[in-house]
Design a protein around this motif. Structure first.
Motif: not given
Length: 117
Positions: A30, A86, A90-92
């Motif tokens: 990030k 994640s 990480l917003k994945e």
């Protein structure tokens, strides 16, 4: 040794250690603009606390589980922690292929823990 069940304590400690290690390995993603040596040193600092949980978890856990079971448990825990990390940090997104891959690894864990006669 703490009063928590000898079968449960290593699992809890491995979960906690994996949270630290996941942040050590991937938390810096990030902050891609930060100086890489700083990210490495920060990761080492985080990993220090991971070792304070993982080493005792494996030592105490070996009284209940085999080394292969502990390693398998750690890998499954790593995937669970990483999946949450994640998505939440990480917003994945995770897709069906990730779920299928995790399920296959869980199937492998079944064979490690299953007692064959």
């Amino acid at each position: 040794m703490p009063t928590t069940s000898p079968a449960v304590l290593p699992v809890l400690m491995l979960f906690a250690s994996n949270v630290f290690m996941t942040f050590a390995w991937y938390g810096h993603l990030k902050f891609k603009g930060s100086w890489l040596p700083l990210a490495v040193v920060a990761s080492w600092g985080i990993a220090f606390f991971e070792y304070w949980l993982a080493v005792p978890a494996n030592r105490w856990g070996n009284a209940v589980y085999s080394a292969a079971q502990l390693k398998t448990m750690q890998e499954v825990i790593t995937l669970v922690v990483f999946a949450g990390f994640s998505v939440l940090y990480l917003k994945e997104p995770l897709g069906w292929n990730h779920g299928l891959g995790f399920a296959l690894i869980a199937a492998g864990a079944f064979f490690i823990f299953h007692k064959w006669s």
